[in-house]
Scaffold this active site. Sequence first.
Site, PDB file in Angstrom:
ATOM      1  N   TRP A 298      51.962 -59.167  71.135  1.00  0.00           N
ATOM      2  CA  TRP A 298      52.807 -60.281  71.579  1.00  0.00           C
ATOM      3  C   TRP A 298      52.159 -61.606  71.220  1.00  0.00           C
ATOM      4  O   TRP A 298      52.836 -62.558  70.837  1.00  0.00           O
ATOM      5  CB  TRP A 298      53.025 -60.202  73.087  1.00  0.00           C
ATOM      6  CG  TRP A 298      53.855 -61.340  73.625  1.00  0.00           C
ATOM      7  CD1 TRP A 298      55.210 -61.387  73.754  1.00  0.00           C
ATOM      8  CD2 TRP A 298      53.378 -62.617  74.088  1.00  0.00           C
ATOM      9  NE1 TRP A 298      55.610 -62.610  74.266  1.00  0.00           N
ATOM     10  CE2 TRP A 298      54.515 -63.377  74.478  1.00  0.00           C
ATOM     11  CE3 TRP A 298      52.110 -63.192  74.210  1.00  0.00           C
ATOM     12  CZ2 TRP A 298      54.394 -64.674  74.987  1.00  0.00           C
ATOM     13  CZ3 TRP A 298      52.004 -64.476  74.716  1.00  0.00           C
ATOM     14  CH2 TRP A 298      53.134 -65.198  75.095  1.00  0.00           C
ATOM     15  N   HIS A 299      50.829 -61.670  71.324  1.00  0.00           N
ATOM     16  CA  HIS A 299      50.135 -62.926  71.071  1.00  0.00           C
ATOM     17  C   HIS A 299      50.108 -63.301  69.592  1.00  0.00           C
ATOM     18  O   HIS A 299      49.994 -64.495  69.271  1.00  0.00           O
ATOM     19  CB  HIS A 299      48.704 -62.852  71.604  1.00  0.00           C
ATOM     20  CG  HIS A 299      48.606 -63.059  73.081  1.00  0.00           C
ATOM     21  ND1 HIS A 299      48.788 -62.032  73.990  1.00  0.00           N
ATOM     22  CD2 HIS A 299      48.375 -64.174  73.815  1.00  0.00           C
ATOM     23  CE1 HIS A 299      48.648 -62.514  75.215  1.00  0.00           C
ATOM     24  NE2 HIS A 299      48.414 -63.798  75.146  1.00  0.00           N
ATOM     25  N   GLY A 300      50.214 -62.352  68.729  1.00  0.00           N
ATOM     26  CA  GLY A 300      50.201 -62.712  67.317  1.00  0.00           C
ATOM     27  C   GLY A 300      50.306 -61.509  66.407  1.00  0.00           C
ATOM     28  O   GLY A 300      49.904 -60.394  66.772  1.00  0.00           O
TER      29      GLY A 300
END
Length: 472
Positions: free
Chosen positions: A313-315
Amino acid sequence: MIFNSMAFAIFLPIVFILYWFFPHKYRYLFLLAASFYFYMYMDIRYAVFLFSAAALSFSLALSIQKAKTSSSKKMFLFIGILILAGILVLMKYLGFFLELTGLPSPAIQFMLPVGISFYTFQTLGYLIDIYRGKYPAERHFGYYCLFVSFFPQLLSGPIGRGDLLLPQLKKVRSFDPSKAAYGIKLMAVGYFKKLVVAGLLTPTVDTIYNHPENYIGLVYIIATVMFALQIYCDFSGYSDIAAGCAKLFGIDLTENFKTPYFSRSIKEFWGRWHISLSSWFRDYVYIPLGGSRVNRFRHCLNLALTFLISGLWHGAGLTYLLWGGIHGFYQIMEVLFQKAGKKGRKDSPVKNIFSTALTFFAVCFAWVFFRANSLSDAWRIISFSLYGINDFSNYLKTAIICLDKSYSYLAYLCIPILLLVLYDYASLKTDVIAYLSSRKAGVRYCVYVFFLLAVLLFSEKGVSTEFYYFQF
């Protein structure tokens, strides 16, 4: 529009004043228009994605509620997840998956709207809650659209929940001077974190992490600790500004940070760090997988999957995936080695300090992968962090030379960091802002003047950089 810009400094007072002049029945329309203007200020095309996500989730939520059979409810929920999550995956991760598989990249590059990860999760959470029957679906599209687009939380959260935010948007309320004053003070704390602490640390962190081949030894550890403070102040600073801004309109947002670096375990850390996201993964991923109500192997697997998804989700990159995997591993180790019968027993102060330091070290180790531009960079930083430590005097001197900062500047840099630590430590036991607000006028204003001088003295003048989490 970013919070630390002249445009926002003009925008917010105008919106605040006009909002309270409008009759209650028109306030939501004005705030909705202001929120879309806030978003379109960055790129007018962003509004298409935002409005589409709101319209789709609104109609599907009503369809779920009206559906007569369980299979129909599941079908509408599946459509919502497929479309909303599918668009996010397509826009954010297509290039990453193609790179992993070795397939050619498409000729058309997708535009990634700022904040899409946050409002996509907000709408998905809302749909799942309606499916579960947690609360009734909102029937007024205007209020629902404001729920999705409310400008303080739009770009980087906190991720709102329908049962907490929607009733506040609809509530008839009068202007509360004390709440507005608290909001302004909370915003001031957020600006201190962003403009002063994060602003001072960012150039050094970027220089070292963007060119790790030019450095060696202790400087890597210093840069990693600096990044831990930078990302905390950048993101919690945004959350403070967002929460303070919302209070100007009489609205309370979810608390997103609770002094996470004073945590004594990784589990506690995730109960204090980015709370709206970690609770989202707990409620909509971890618990549906079975949570801790299964055998130990499944429990560990559920933790691993949840944190791997959180990393993605973060990257879109292997570094983020590995960062999530490391935190999943930490949680699994805590589950496997936790001692039975320890519940209710108080640990000694020395043990608490040791646990806090060990947790901070573990979190910083994982931050290396989060910040590094590649796995090879992360490996170099970890491999050479202790290079030359046998000659500690030279090890320290090399770090000072690599930092290219004078001793006086480094001492100067420690002052705002010390103020941050003292504020967070005091926040463990009390609401510092409320406590100061209850003191005598002479005491209050001395603190306010001191705080203002600190911001003016230490802040990086003219800083208008985006907040770190905008990229997610």
